[in-house]
Design a protein around this motif. Structure first.
Motif, PDB file in Angstrom:
ATOM      1  N   LEU A   1      15.001   3.384   0.789  1.00 29.32           N
ATOM      2  CA  LEU A   1      13.934   3.140  -0.183  1.00 29.32           C
ATOM      3  C   LEU A   1      12.565   3.155   0.481  1.00 29.32           C
ATOM      4  O   LEU A   1      11.577   3.641  -0.099  1.00 29.32           O
ATOM      5  N   PHE A   2      12.490   2.623   1.694  1.00 27.63           N
ATOM      6  CA  PHE A   2      11.210   2.625   2.419  1.00 27.63           C
ATOM      7  C   PHE A   2      10.780   4.057   2.736  1.00 27.63           C
ATOM      8  O   PHE A   2       9.605   4.418   2.549  1.00 27.63           O
ATOM      9  N   ILE A   3      11.723   4.879   3.199  1.00 27.60           N
ATOM     10  CA  ILE A   3      11.404   6.289   3.460  1.00 27.60           C
ATOM     11  C   ILE A   3      10.973   6.979   2.170  1.00 27.60           C
ATOM     12  O   ILE A   3      10.002   7.743   2.142  1.00 27.60           O
ATOM     13  N   GLY A   4      11.687   6.678   1.088  1.00 23.35           N
ATOM     14  CA  GLY A   4      11.331   7.257  -0.210  1.00 23.35           C
ATOM     15  C   GLY A   4       9.951   6.830  -0.673  1.00 23.35           C
ATOM     16  O   GLY A   4       9.228   7.605  -1.314  1.00 23.35           O
ATOM     17  N   LEU A   5       9.574   5.604  -0.354  1.00 25.20           N
ATOM     18  CA  LEU A   5       8.241   5.104  -0.701  1.00 25.20           C
ATOM     19  C   LEU A   5       7.162   5.907   0.019  1.00 25.20           C
ATOM     20  O   LEU A   5       6.164   6.318  -0.589  1.00 25.20           O
ATOM     21  N   ILE A   6       7.362   6.145   1.326  1.00 22.37           N
ATOM     22  CA  ILE A   6       6.407   6.933   2.107  1.00 22.37           C
ATOM     23  C   ILE A   6       6.321   8.356   1.561  1.00 22.37           C
ATOM     24  O   ILE A   6       5.228   8.924   1.401  1.00 22.37           O
ATOM     25  N   GLN A   7       7.482   8.932   1.244  1.00 21.16           N
ATOM     26  CA  GLN A   7       7.500  10.286   0.684  1.00 21.16           C
ATOM     27  C   GLN A   7       6.777  10.331  -0.661  1.00 21.16           C
ATOM     28  O   GLN A   7       6.026  11.281  -0.938  1.00 21.16           O
TER      29      GLN A   7
ATOM     30  N   SER B   1      13.846   7.037  -9.464  1.00 24.30           N
ATOM     31  CA  SER B   1      12.476   7.073  -9.997  1.00 24.30           C
ATOM     32  C   SER B   1      11.679   5.813  -9.658  1.00 24.30           C
ATOM     33  O   SER B   1      10.491   5.727  -9.978  1.00 24.30           O
ATOM     34  N   PHE B   2      12.318   4.844  -8.999  1.00 22.40           N
ATOM     35  CA  PHE B   2      11.638   3.569  -8.741  1.00 22.40           C
ATOM     36  C   PHE B   2      10.405   3.721  -7.852  1.00 22.40           C
ATOM     37  O   PHE B   2       9.316   3.257  -8.212  1.00 22.40           O
ATOM     38  N   THR B   3      10.563   4.351  -6.687  1.00 18.94           N
ATOM     39  CA  THR B   3       9.415   4.425  -5.767  1.00 18.94           C
ATOM     40  C   THR B   3       8.278   5.304  -6.289  1.00 18.94           C
ATOM     41  O   THR B   3       7.111   4.904  -6.170  1.00 18.94           O
ATOM     42  N   PRO B   4       8.529   6.479  -6.886  1.00 18.53           N
ATOM     43  CA  PRO B   4       7.395   7.224  -7.440  1.00 18.53           C
ATOM     44  C   PRO B   4       6.672   6.482  -8.562  1.00 18.53           C
ATOM     45  O   PRO B   4       5.447   6.565  -8.675  1.00 18.53           O
ATOM     46  N   LEU B   5       7.399   5.724  -9.378  1.00 22.30           N
ATOM     47  CA  LEU B   5       6.751   4.938 -10.427  1.00 22.30           C
ATOM     48  C   LEU B   5       5.909   3.816  -9.821  1.00 22.30           C
ATOM     49  O   LEU B   5       4.798   3.533 -10.287  1.00 22.30           O
ATOM     50  N   LEU B   6       6.424   3.203  -8.763  1.00 23.02           N
ATOM     51  CA  LEU B   6       5.699   2.129  -8.096  1.00 23.02           C
ATOM     52  C   LEU B   6       4.373   2.641  -7.527  1.00 23.02           C
ATOM     53  O   LEU B   6       3.319   2.003  -7.699  1.00 23.02           O
ATOM     54  N   ILE B   7       4.411   3.793  -6.887  1.00 23.99           N
ATOM     55  CA  ILE B   7       3.187   4.379  -6.338  1.00 23.99           C
ATOM     56  C   ILE B   7       2.249   4.831  -7.454  1.00 23.99           C
ATOM     57  O   ILE B   7       1.026   4.715  -7.343  1.00 23.99           O
ATOM     58  N   SER B   8       2.812   5.319  -8.547  1.00 20.49           N
ATOM     59  CA  SER B   8       1.981   5.749  -9.679  1.00 20.49           C
ATOM     60  C   SER B   8       1.204   4.581 -10.277  1.00 20.49           C
ATOM     61  O   SER B   8       0.074   4.751 -10.744  1.00 20.49           O
ATOM     62  N   ILE B   9       1.805   3.389 -10.282  1.00 17.53           N
ATOM     63  CA  ILE B   9       1.089   2.202 -10.777  1.00 17.53           C
ATOM     64  C   ILE B   9      -0.153   1.949  -9.930  1.00 17.53           C
ATOM     65  O   ILE B   9      -1.239   1.667 -10.447  1.00 17.53           O
ATOM     66  N   PHE B  10      -0.007   2.059  -8.627  1.00 12.74           N
ATOM     67  CA  PHE B  10      -1.146   1.849  -7.726  1.00 12.74           C
ATOM     68  C   PHE B  10      -2.256   2.864  -8.014  1.00 12.74           C
ATOM     69  O   PHE B  10      -3.435   2.511  -8.130  1.00 12.74           O
TER      70      PHE B  10
END
Length: 364
Positions: A76-82, A103-112
């Motif tokens: 998940l951490f690698i996916g977050l960076i990607q 879809s969790f990490t891309p949605l999380l980054i999209s919120i930011f």
């Protein structure tokens, strides 16, 4: 200033999540949008027909033992960076989730980025029970698109941004009931299990099929999608019974098969339910008993409530009772006709057009 027409679709996991995402993405591309599909490696095999940019990221769920959870957290951490890298590169105007843990990490980054760059987040839920990831991001989403008219676990406070649009699909219109021949010489029964397996369905079907009379078997042509490890057993059983059948581990022409199918025996994923409605196929449904939030059971209950399908449960399988149900559907053409007419009464919205219209209205 040039209009930003970049759209990011995030999904992954099973075909039930990925295929509708691919269908909507391809529709957007035909309308002139630049569309990227972000998903995990598990979901890539369902995205072969996508016409835009495919982005693979690492992802995982957190169910399992301690070692698995440590490994999943790293993924998940690698996916977050990607996700950060690709979203900065794309800067999409819209980010649309079709669910799954991928879809969790891309949605999380999209919120930011929602507060730095104008990125609107939208959610599409295929099932009658909203999945955990989509549920988590409900407060941050601009719109909630649903396949079913009612989603069981959406709070009232989110009703105002919910749109019933159906499921993005390749079929533009429902197959017309009066153009289907329901008086064919052979009844075509299609047995398949979706992306999450069909072994139990086939085994339960064979238990019932063994009890049919020779005359009943002669009425039927079987089309079976069977995993390779069960193929020999199926061939041996059906050959012994002198049954007419077609057997493959995967069918590329599933829509051609659905057009001529008289009875389907299958799972109850959202894509399957949608296909049964579009092609107006009476069905026996074996919902996955361990599906997330029992969404397959809820999906199946929707069709059963419309008198279009009959549910059989794996964990309480009653061979004699279910055999009579199968016999009735084979022998009683009136029963199948009533079910077809009930399916014909269920509206099938054009999800692609409706979803794009909402996106365009948001840009005004």
């Amino acid at each position: 200033m040039k209009k930003n027409n970049n759209i990011l679709i995030c999904t992954g996991g099973t075909g039930g999540h990925v295929i509708p995402a691919v269908n909507f993405g391809n529709y957007l591309i035909l309308q002139g949008y630049r569309c990227s599909l972000m998903l995990d490696k598990r979901g890539i095999k369902y995205a072969n027909n996508f016409k835009g940019n495919i982005i693979s990221i690492q992802s995982s769920h957190l169910s399992g033992n301690f070692y698995f959870k440590v490994k999943s957290t790293f993924s998940l951490f690698i996916g977050l960076i990607q996700s950060i890298f690709y979203i900065v590169k794309i800067i999409p105007r819209h980010c649309i989730s079709f669910g799954s843990y991928a879809s969790f990490t891309p949605l999380l980054i999209s919120i930011f980025f929602k507060f730095i760059k104008k990125i609107d987040i939208h959610i599409h839920e295929q099932n009658s029970v909203m999945g955990r990831v989509n549920l988590f991001f409900l407060p941050y989403s601009k719109n909630i698109f649903t396949n079913f008219e009612h989603i069981n676990n959406i709070k009232k406070e989110f009703y105002h941004k919910t749109y019933h649009v159906g499921l993005p699909s390749l079929a533009k219109n429902k197959i017309l009931f009066d153009k289907l021949d329901i008086n064919k010489e052979k009844i075509i029964i299609f047995i398949y299990g979706g992306s999450q397996g069909s072994i139990p369905i086939i085994e339960y079907f064979l238990l019932m099929f063994n009890e049919l009379t020779k005359k009943e078997i002669e009425k039927i042509k079987l089309i079976i999608q069977s995993p390779y490890q069960l193929a020999e057993k199926v061939k041996e059983t059906l050959t012994k019974l002198n049954a007419e059948y077609q057997l493959k581990d995967y069918y590329n022409n599933i829509h051609e098969i659905l057009i001529k199918t008289d009875l389907a025996i299958t799972r109850a994923g959202a894509g399957t339910i949608n296909d049964l409605i579009v092609y107006q196929i009476p069905s026996i449904l074996f919902p996955l008993s361990h599906s997330m939030n029992n969404h397959q059971i809820k999906n199946a209950e929707y069709l059963e409530s419309k008198q279009c399908a009959i549910i059989m449960h794996e964990n309480i399988f009653d061979k004699n009772k279910n055999l009579e149900i199968l016999r009735n559907l084979i022998n009683d053409i009136t029963k199948r006709t009533i079910m077809k007419k009930a399916l014909n009464n269920i509206p099938v919205p054009n999800a692609n057009e409706l979803m794009l219209k909402v996106l365009l209205d948001e840009e005004k």
